[in-house]
Scaffold this active site. Structure first.
Site, PDB file in Angstrom:
ATOM      1  N   PRO A 174      -5.020   5.317  -2.374  1.00 15.10           N
ATOM      2  CA  PRO A 174      -4.700   6.204  -1.398  1.00 15.10           C
ATOM      3  C   PRO A 174      -4.423   5.615   0.081  1.00 15.10           C
ATOM      4  O   PRO A 174      -5.101   4.736   0.385  1.00 15.10           O
ATOM      5  CB  PRO A 174      -6.213   7.013  -0.991  1.00 15.10           C
ATOM      6  CG  PRO A 174      -6.858   7.110  -2.295  1.00 15.10           C
ATOM      7  CD  PRO A 174      -6.448   5.703  -2.928  1.00 15.10           C
ATOM      8  N   CYS A 175      -3.272   6.233   0.356  1.00 13.53           N
ATOM      9  CA  CYS A 175      -2.471   5.359   1.448  1.00 13.53           C
ATOM     10  C   CYS A 175      -2.610   5.805   3.165  1.00 13.53           C
ATOM     11  O   CYS A 175      -2.137   5.260   3.776  1.00 13.53           O
ATOM     12  CB  CYS A 175      -1.197   5.371   1.309  1.00 13.53           C
ATOM     13  SG  CYS A 175      -0.365   7.302   1.163  1.00 13.53           S
ATOM     14  N   GLN A 176      -3.571   6.925   3.076  1.00 15.75           N
ATOM     15  CA  GLN A 176      -3.566   7.397   4.637  1.00 15.75           C
ATOM     16  C   GLN A 176      -4.124   6.357   5.634  1.00 15.75           C
ATOM     17  O   GLN A 176      -3.407   6.263   6.665  1.00 15.75           O
ATOM     18  CB  GLN A 176      -4.491   8.651   4.716  1.00 15.75           C
ATOM     19  CG  GLN A 176      -4.135   9.795   3.738  1.00 15.75           C
ATOM     20  CD  GLN A 176      -4.880   9.853   2.453  1.00 15.75           C
ATOM     21  OE1 GLN A 176      -4.786   8.754   1.649  1.00 15.75           O
ATOM     22  NE2 GLN A 176      -4.953  10.904   1.972  1.00 15.75           N
ATOM     23  N   PHE A 234      -3.140   3.226   5.917  1.00 19.76           N
ATOM     24  CA  PHE A 234      -2.160   2.539   6.216  1.00 19.76           C
ATOM     25  C   PHE A 234      -0.736   3.187   6.566  1.00 19.76           C
ATOM     26  O   PHE A 234       0.130   2.385   6.836  1.00 19.76           O
ATOM     27  CB  PHE A 234      -1.821   1.637   5.013  1.00 19.76           C
ATOM     28  CG  PHE A 234      -3.105   1.105   4.208  1.00 19.76           C
ATOM     29  CD1 PHE A 234      -4.007   0.221   5.233  1.00 19.76           C
ATOM     30  CD2 PHE A 234      -3.310   1.333   2.873  1.00 19.76           C
ATOM     31  CE1 PHE A 234      -5.164  -0.288   4.405  1.00 19.76           C
ATOM     32  CE2 PHE A 234      -4.657   0.658   2.303  1.00 19.76           C
ATOM     33  CZ  PHE A 234      -5.308  -0.140   3.125  1.00 19.76           C
ATOM     34  N   ASN A 248       2.524   1.958  -2.288  1.00 23.71           N
ATOM     35  CA  ASN A 248       1.548   2.437  -1.285  1.00 23.71           C
ATOM     36  C   ASN A 248       2.658   2.725  -0.170  1.00 23.71           C
ATOM     37  O   ASN A 248       3.894   2.357  -0.426  1.00 23.71           O
ATOM     38  CB  ASN A 248       0.875   1.219  -0.708  1.00 23.71           C
ATOM     39  CG  ASN A 248      -0.598   1.973  -0.204  1.00 23.71           C
ATOM     40  OD1 ASN A 248      -0.676   2.859   0.829  1.00 23.71           O
ATOM     41  ND2 ASN A 248      -1.784   1.870  -0.869  1.00 23.71           N
TER      42      ASN A 248
END
Length: 401
Positions: free
Chosen positions: A93-95, A97, A133
């Site tokens: 999960p990229c939130q 970054f 990502n």
């Protein structure tokens, strides 16, 4: 790490092309890898709607929190052994970054999920891995970590950026890595979408990021950037489900020309249309944004009807539909999405575009097959060819100095 005889493993499983997918979402990455010639044997996701989507399309899936999943379980479900899989792929999960928002980085609990991705690779020891990502991961700083947390999480040596930590961890596992920011539009995707891609090789093979195949300018139309009109124009009369706009938003959108946004509204209406955002900073490009058939789509978001992230039809006063979203992300027309309409938008918006995934898969396969390079004894026209090579690496369309 489980001890294995690498020489024995390389020889025994050299023809294997099986892939274990993690954080699979709606399987955009997996579909693309499949088109490249790989075999995704199982997917994994925490989100129930994603798990149901994977099942609905006939794929094996392991639902649940990756932090609670043992790598032995994945191997047992696939019938594979340590060192046998060709690849593990996924996008933790990229939130944390993201280039927007608070950028909490490694202090955000979600930021630690990449360590579970690494944990799987450490045990299973695939020949390759792909980690994707948001591009913000490249510069996301490590926030200050309290001393007691450093001791608890063994973070005492981890300084610099989040990417520094990731690369350091893979280096400890003995994986050779290459990484960069790729824009999907350069790989035949009708969308500007920049993603961070990291490829790793267990066996020190000559991995590389995929060379662009499509350009803004090209003498052959097959190799030019793809436009939104090429993939969604035929859906005008039958767009399928979409989230409707309120009457007010629809009224203002009606005044925006194809390819425009809030800046194209009549000057006297802008303060009212924008509300509190009118005096805020930033470019606000997503407000009342209307696509153009003649251009690639902007980056698909997870909610095309929200005021700040609108992605509206080029000629109709509505957001893009689920069908149109899927087309721009290059999902097959018969791909089934489950859950609420919001969940479906989110699944598609978070996916890796199929064309980009296919290009990444082909690059890895070319490395494995040792077919990526034509060896020559003499390289004529060196300066000319180097300009072309450099332009391709940058995704550019000009070979001028």
């Amino acid at each position: 790490m489980k001890n294995i005889n690498l020489e024995e493993v390389r020889e025994k499983y050299k023809n294997n092309r099986d892939v274990i997918s993690m954080f699979s979402g709606a399987m955009g990455l997996d579909i693309g890898l499949g088109k490249a010639g790989l075999n995704v044997v199982i997917g994994q996701d925490f989100e129930p709607s994603c798990v149901e989507t994977i099942k609905a399309n006939g794929h094996n899936v392991l639902g649940g929190d990756i932090r609670d999943i043992k790598p032995e379980t994945l191997l047992k479900l696939t019938g594979l052994h340590v060192g046998e899989p060709f690849m593990i792929c996924g996008g933790p999960p990229c939130q944390p970054f993201s280039t927007a928002g608070k950028r909490l980085g490694i202090n955000d609990p979600r930021g630690s999920l990449f360590m579970d991705f690494i944990r799987m690779i450490d045990y299973i020891r695939p020949r390759f891995f792909i980690m994707e990502n948001v591009k913000g991961i490249v510069s996301a700083p490590l926030k200050h970590v309290p001393e007691k947390e450093k001791i608890k999480d063994n973070l005492e040596q981890k300084q610099g950026t989040v990417l520094d930590v990731i690369l350091s961890e893979f280096n400890k596992l003995g994986y050779k890595t290459v990484y960069g920011i790729l824009d999907a539009v350069n790989y035949g995707v009708p969308q500007f979408r920049e993603r961070f891609v990291l490829i790793g090789s267990r066996d020190n093979e000559d991995i590389f990021l995929p060379i662009p195949t499509h350009f803004q300018m090209h003498q052959n139309p097959d190799y030019r950037w793809k436009t939104a009109g090429e993939v969604i124009k035929d859906l005008e009369s039958n767009p399928g489900e979409y989230t409707p706009l309120s009457d007010d938003r629809k009224k203002y959108l009606h005044m925006v020309p194809e390819g425009g946004n809030w800046r194209d509204l009549p000057q006297e209406t802008i303060p009212v249309a924008m509300g509190g955002a009118y005096k805020s900073g930033g470019g606000k490009v997503g407000f009342y944004r209307r696509l153009s058939y003649a251009q690639p789509s902007p980056t698909i978001t997870t909610s095309p009807a929200q005021k700040a992230t609108m992605l509206c039809h080029p000629r109709q006063d509505r957001p893009l539909s689920i069908k149109e979203y899927a087309r721009i992300q290059q999902f097959p027309d018969d791909w089934k999405f489950t859950g609420t309409i919001s969940a479906q938008y989110r699944q598609i918006g978070n996916a890796v575009p199929v064309g980009l995934a296919e290009a990444i898969g082909r690059a890895v396969i070319a490395t494995a097959n040792k077919t990526s390079t034509i060896e020559t004894k003499r390289f004529r026209g060196t300066s000319v060819h180097n300009k072309i090579k450099n332009a391709m690496k940058l995704g550019g369309s000009s070979y001028d100095d």
